[in-house]
Design a protein around this motif. Structure first.
Motif, mmCIF file in Angstrom:
data_model
loop_
_atom_site.group_PDB
_atom_site.id
_atom_site.type_symbol
_atom_site.label_atom_id
_atom_site.label_comp_id
_atom_site.label_asym_id
_atom_site.label_seq_id
_atom_site.Cartn_x
_atom_site.Cartn_y
_atom_site.Cartn_z
ATOM 1 N N CYS A 123 37.312 130.093 36.040
ATOM 2 C CA CYS A 123 38.683 130.508 35.709
ATOM 3 C C CYS A 123 39.567 130.579 36.950
ATOM 4 N N GLN A 127 27.198 125.159 30.716
ATOM 5 C CA GLN A 127 27.263 125.959 29.493
ATOM 6 C C GLN A 127 26.287 125.460 28.429
ATOM 7 N N TYR A 186 34.608 134.050 28.153
ATOM 8 C CA TYR A 186 34.701 132.780 27.434
ATOM 9 C C TYR A 186 36.103 132.589 26.856
ATOM 10 N N ALA A 187 36.713 133.659 26.396
ATOM 11 C CA ALA A 187 38.087 133.551 25.883
ATOM 12 C C ALA A 187 39.038 133.137 27.005
ATOM 13 N N GLU A 220 38.577 129.506 27.754
ATOM 14 C CA GLU A 220 39.242 128.681 26.736
ATOM 15 C C GLU A 220 40.728 128.526 27.051
ATOM 16 N N THR A 221 41.370 129.598 27.509
ATOM 17 C CA THR A 221 42.791 129.492 27.845
ATOM 18 C C THR A 221 42.999 128.593 29.060
ATOM 19 N N VAL A 256 41.072 126.045 29.913
ATOM 20 C CA VAL A 256 40.866 124.668 29.441
ATOM 21 C C VAL A 256 42.074 124.209 28.618
ATOM 22 N N ALA A 257 42.631 125.098 27.804
ATOM 23 C CA ALA A 257 43.822 124.729 27.025
ATOM 24 C C ALA A 257 44.995 124.408 27.946
#
Length: 146
Positions: A32, A47, A100-101, A104-105, A107-108
């Protein structure tokens, strides 16, 4: 071959789960903060390994949980120690979910940045095509007037 008590097996399992969670948290934190598109592939490969490890831990947990629920021979002080380890593990797993959340942000955001770069490239390619003058002479011609 020594036989390990339920208490020993559960504390060993919880210790490994805590170590696994701490490892995942470190990886997610590094990913991150890097936010580099090149790291995405390496992170995804890692992962996949972590998912297999998680499935193995879940399988082991199912067996231990059923044995623990039956209330097999557990020493009196063992339940307090296991409850403490369990709460530490639960807290770390909550942090893993949040990590993980966050990933995800990240990667988005990378995906959105790539989409914008592709759109810019398409616009640039189109403008180059539109404003390029036609080639008046075929390539490789010889000027005989000179």
């Amino acid at each position: 071959m020594p036989t390990f008590s339920l208490h020993h097996r559960v504390t060993d399992f919880l210790g490994r789960q805590i170590a696994w969670s701490e490892g995942v948290l470190a990886e997610l934190d590094a990913f991150c903060h890097a936010g580099d598109a090149a790291d995405v592939e390496a992170h995804l490969a890692q992962q996949e390994v972590r998912a297999r490890e998680s499935n193995e831990l879940a399988r082991e947990y199912a067996g231990l949980a059923s044995e623990w629920a039956r209330g097999a021979d557990v020493p009196p002080g063992a339940r307090e120690e296991i409850a403490r380890l369990s709460s530490v593990s639960e807290e770390l797993l909550g942090r893993v979910q949040a990590g993980y959340a966050r990933a995800e942000t990240v990667v988005a955001a990378l995906r959105d940045r790539n989409r914008e770069a592709q759109a810019d490239l398409r616009r640039g390619r189109r403008s180059v095509t539109i404003y390029t003058p036609p080639n008046l002479e075929p390539p490789g011609f010889l000027d005989t007037d000179a």
